[in-house]
Design a protein around this motif. Sequence first.
Motif, PDB file in Angstrom:
ATOM      1  N   ASN A  13      60.834  72.456 -74.830  1.00 46.76           N
ATOM      2  CA  ASN A  13      61.242  73.785 -75.283  1.00 46.76           C
ATOM      3  C   ASN A  13      61.131  73.936 -76.792  1.00 46.76           C
ATOM      4  OD1 ASN A  13      61.724  74.543 -72.680  1.00 46.76           O
ATOM      5  ND2 ASN A  13      63.943  74.299 -72.804  1.00 46.76           N
ATOM      6  N   VAL A 102      64.083  82.387 -79.257  1.00 42.01           N
ATOM      7  CA  VAL A 102      65.409  82.052 -78.713  1.00 42.01           C
ATOM      8  C   VAL A 102      65.322  81.926 -77.191  1.00 42.01           C
ATOM      9  CG1 VAL A 102      67.762  82.899 -78.423  1.00 42.01           C
ATOM     10  CG2 VAL A 102      66.640  83.079 -80.648  1.00 42.01           C
ATOM     11  N   LYS A 103      64.597  82.846 -76.552  1.00 47.15           N
ATOM     12  CA  LYS A 103      64.436  82.771 -75.103  1.00 47.15           C
ATOM     13  C   LYS A 103      63.724  81.484 -74.694  1.00 47.15           C
ATOM     14  CE  LYS A 103      64.397  87.566 -73.676  1.00 47.15           C
ATOM     15  NZ  LYS A 103      63.634  88.592 -72.956  1.00 47.15           N
ATOM     16  N   GLY A 105      63.751  78.675 -76.256  1.00 46.71           N
ATOM     17  CA  GLY A 105      64.695  77.583 -76.445  1.00 46.71           C
ATOM     18  C   GLY A 105      65.670  77.448 -75.288  1.00 46.71           C
ATOM     19  N   ASN A 106      65.965  78.583 -74.635  1.00 47.65           N
ATOM     20  CA  ASN A 106      66.861  78.574 -73.479  1.00 47.65           C
ATOM     21  C   ASN A 106      66.129  78.373 -72.167  1.00 47.65           C
ATOM     22  OD1 ASN A 106      69.079  79.042 -75.128  1.00 47.65           O
ATOM     23  ND2 ASN A 106      68.878  81.257 -74.968  1.00 47.65           N
ATOM     24  N   GLY A 107      64.812  78.220 -72.233  1.00 50.39           N
ATOM     25  CA  GLY A 107      64.031  77.982 -71.020  1.00 50.39           C
ATOM     26  C   GLY A 107      63.657  79.244 -70.260  1.00 50.39           C
ATOM     27  N   GLU A 108      63.770  80.395 -70.892  1.00 49.16           N
ATOM     28  CA  GLU A 108      63.452  81.661 -70.239  1.00 49.16           C
ATOM     29  C   GLU A 108      61.995  82.044 -70.489  1.00 49.16           C
ATOM     30  OE1 GLU A 108      66.219  84.728 -71.338  1.00 49.16           O
ATOM     31  OE2 GLU A 108      67.861  83.281 -71.448  1.00 49.16           O
TER      32      GLU A 108
END
Length: 120
Positions: A13, A102-103, A105-108
């Motif tokens: 990520n 940011v997404k 980094g969150n796996g989205e």
Amino acid sequence: MKVINQSARRTDNNLLVITHLSQLLYYVTGFGGLLVPLILWLTQKDKVEGMDEHGKAIVNFQLTLILIMVLSIPGIFLFGLGILGLIYVGFAGFIIPIINGVKAGNGEAPSYFGTIRFLS
């Protein structure tokens, strides 16, 4: 005898976040906002899980921004409407990569709205 799968993809990520944030190089150096993510995508799309999806979204977004800029410059001479396109490119080109970083980094999955799909 144990067989090792050589085609296994790794989950990274952080590299996806770096790929999204590398679009901001336009604001630092004046170039590289398309070139660096393109190189990262082409070299890592078979090695990192999700890189193909994120890379295509980034390249499509950058090509859309370039197209809007090219169309906005002559649009300035037509009642000044091209200035609105350039303002959109300035804000969207800065804010949307940060949101998608940011997404990532969150796996989205990435969401670049209003993007023309040059690559699918």
